[in-house]
Design an enzyme around this catalytic site. Structure first.
Site, PDB file in Angstrom:
ATOM      1  N   ASP A 171       0.845  -1.191   0.000  1.00 27.24           N
ATOM      2  CA  ASP A 171       0.000   0.000   0.000  1.00 27.24           C
ATOM      3  C   ASP A 171       0.885   1.247   0.000  1.00 27.24           C
ATOM      4  OD1 ASP A 171       0.656  -1.171   2.513  1.00 27.24           O
ATOM      5  OD2 ASP A 171      -0.832   0.029   3.551  1.00 27.24           O
TER       6      ASP A 171
ATOM      7  N   GLU B  56      12.848   1.421   7.239  1.00 27.63           N
ATOM      8  CA  GLU B  56      11.757   0.583   6.728  1.00 27.63           C
ATOM      9  C   GLU B  56      11.988   0.176   5.280  1.00 27.63           C
ATOM     10  OE1 GLU B  56       6.874   0.930   6.298  1.00 27.63           O
ATOM     11  OE2 GLU B  56       8.126   2.714   6.162  1.00 27.63           O
TER      12      GLU B  56
END
Length: 602
Positions: A346, A548
């Site tokens: 996403d 991340e």
């Protein structure tokens, strides 16, 4: 709600969902919106009253503070200091301006009095099996600087270790955090709860760190979610009960079992894995595609049980949907946004009909290569785990299921011209309501890292001839860059697109190449692993953090884009670095700086 006085709100909502699903099975339209019947008629799992209220707080906060630096997730992670009805009454009494907005002082005063901070639901806990330098830790790492850094990454498990606080256990209805029994590893930064597919790479790192009990505890937490909801949630929050994430629980179980030989873990896990398999192979997740020979193939897709703004991004989703012309289109978009979140990607142009327009998301119309590879692996894992405890009936059943899915993957996704497995886009069915006719033009010919995920599965990496074809395709795809594998070739500004590279994608592709036994594949795997380790190391030394995601255009650069600022911590990045160092090591002579040639065999 009064009809279920002894049930908590989440369980009550699941009952409501079941009743709704029964109506849908009868093909009865559930509702109309402003006189139109939405194309979307899928299931919806209602959220809790607390989540609904916190969405109001989120919207009020955006108006008060403005969009700069605003993180909508923060507000649905808050907890109650008093009961919900009292809190809502106080909120409704806040003085508002003529336009309905609230002053910063008024809102801050309300939050301080009535709501608990997002960070208090989880408290630090020292992992029971953590030691500063585990025995037999990364024996292939020969360069001292790399070993020192690896031990620093290993120590990050202490920073990310949490347990659910006593206040959540005592009053779960006051919190959106779900009361998990065992300690957890959070990803880091804004992600203050356990996430499903992140947990696999966290566990891979924990296994490298010899933290077997912590790894098992994570699995037991995920099993408890299946026991309560029938599937593993996207994350351990009340607002995630309407969707799952890529199904990797079986991979966690079998990897821990292979390291520990713990058959009790297998016995406890197997019933949950059977439930999860059913979830992904029934209802709206299941799709039948008929090939050119008239053979039907059962495959799976992402399909969230939600058609409203995602609570953790409610204000963002409403802004996106405001570009649409009617409520029916908004309802469909909300389903697609939530389904993209279920995919873990996403967001990405992979799911978009128009690469420059997020409102053209069509996640539920895509049959994804990687999801079906994960489910094939689940079937193979269940076969192995069932055999390990002598359950031959289950083993035989899932071995047959794995053969059928392998055939389906090769038939529907494989493209001999590109030597890649390509996502398949659904068109309006011309056979029946539930069966789609295969059409070669419906394969998505664009290159995504997901096109190579089947390499991770033994069913595909054991075919050395095909692996070598896929290796050439990967090398020529443009995805392999200076600092790792790009997610796509499209620079859309979405985080699951170019130039971002993500630890899970590097790991699955590299591990699949290594397992193949092909010398050519092994060389490419080593090259990618060196690039990835090096960019993580250099970024860590520059910023003091693991990230991340990373920008694969430049060694030592972390990634960006998407709907929130770059995050650090970071669970799966730590796990993949440790897993790579365990597999490949690092020789004394191999340089760490970004300027050296990367075509070095370890």
């Amino acid at each position: 709600m009064d009809r279920f006085p002894s049930l908590n709100p989440i369980t009550t909502n699941l009952i409501i969902y079941s009743l709704t699903a029964l109506l849908m099975m009868c093909n009865k339209p559930i509702f109309t919106v402003n006189g139109c019947t939405p194309k979307d008629s899928g299931p919806v799992v209602p959220t809790t009253p607390l989540v609904t209220f916190l969405e109001r707080v989120q919207e009020t906060a955006l108006r008060a503070y403005g969009p700069k630096g605003f993180d909508p997730k923060l507000y649905v992670d808050l907890s109650l200091n008093q009961n919900l009805s009292t809190t809502i009454e106080a909120f409704d009494k806040i003085k508002r301006n003529e336009n309905g907005s609230v002053s910063i002082d008024e809102l801050s005063g309300f939050v301080e009095k009535y709501l608990g901070g997002a960070e208090v639901d989880l408290v630090y806990v020292h992992p029971v099996d953590f030691v500063a330098e585990p025995e037999y830790f990364l024996p292939k790492v020969k360069r001292p600087e790399v070993r020192d850094w690896a031990l620093e990454v290993h120590r990050l498990w202490k920073n990310l270790s949490r347990k659910v606080s006593g206040r959540v256990m005592e009053q779960p209805d006051f919190h959106t955090l779900l009361p998990l029994k065992n300690p957890v590893m959070i990803p880091g930064s804004r992600f203050r709860e356990v996430y499903y597919w992140d947990s696999y790479w966290v566990i891979r790192g924990l296994l490298a760190s010899k933290m077997y009990e912590t790894a098992k505890g994570i699995v037991y937490n995920l099993i408890s979610l299946i026991d309560e909801f029938g599937y593993v949630l996207n994350g351990a929050r009340a607002y995630y009960t309407n969707r799952s994430q890529p199904p990797l629980l079986s991979s966690m179980v079998i990897d821990i079992y292979n390291e520990t030989g713990d058959k009790d873990l297998v016995v406890i896990s197997l019933p949950a894995l059977l439930k999860e398999h059913k979830f992904w192979n029934s209802g709206k997740h299941k799709v039948i595609i008929q090939d050119g020979e008239g053979v039907n193939h059962s495959l799976s897709r992402y399909y969230a049980m939600w058609n409203q703004p995602r609570p953790e991004s409610s204000t963002t989703d409403m802004e996106t949907a405001s570009k649409l012309s009617n409520k029916c289109a908004e309802t469909q978009l909300y389903r697609e946004l939530a389904s993209a979140a279920e995919s873990g990607w996403d967001f990405s142009t992979r799911w978009m009909r128009n690469e420059s327009d997020l409102t053209t998301l069509a996640t539920t119309s895509v049959i994804p290569v990687d999801l079906n590879a994960f489910i094939l692996k689940m079937e193979l894992d269940i076969t192995s785990l069932a055999n390990a405890i002598g359950d031959s009936d289950t083993a035989d059943k899932f071995f047959e299921a794995s053969k059928a899915r392998k055939t389906a993957i090769n038939t529907i996704f494989w493209n001999a011209e590109t030597s890649q497995w390509l996502d398949y886009w659904l068109r309006e069915s011309n056979l029946s309501e539930d069966v789609y006719k295969w059409d070669a033009s419906s394969q998505n010919k664009k290159s995504f890292a997901s096109n190579f995920i089947p390499l991770w599965i033994n069913s595909f990496n054991s075919d050395v001839k095909k692996v070598d074809e896929v290796v050439k395709s990967l090398e020529n795809s443009g995805l392999v860059c200076q600092a790792g594998i790009a997610t796509s070739l499209t620079n859309s500004g979405q985080q699951w697109d170019f130039p971002n590279g993500w630890a899970p994608l590097q790991h699955m592709i590299v591990e699949g190449l290594v397992r193949s036994g092909s010398e050519q594949a092994r060389c490419l795997a080593e090259d990618i692993a060196v690039k990835w380790i090096r960019t993580n190391y250099v970024a860590y030394k520059k910023t003091g953090a693991m990230h991340e995601k990373y920008d694969v255009q430049k060694c030592g650069a972390y990634g960006g884009g998407g709907e929130y600022i770059p995050q650090t911590g970071f669970g799966w990045s730590n796990g993949v670095v440790l897993a790579f160092l365990e597999e490949f090591g690092w020789e004394k002579e191999l340089k760490l700086d970004c300027e050296v040639s990367i075509n070095v065999v370890l």
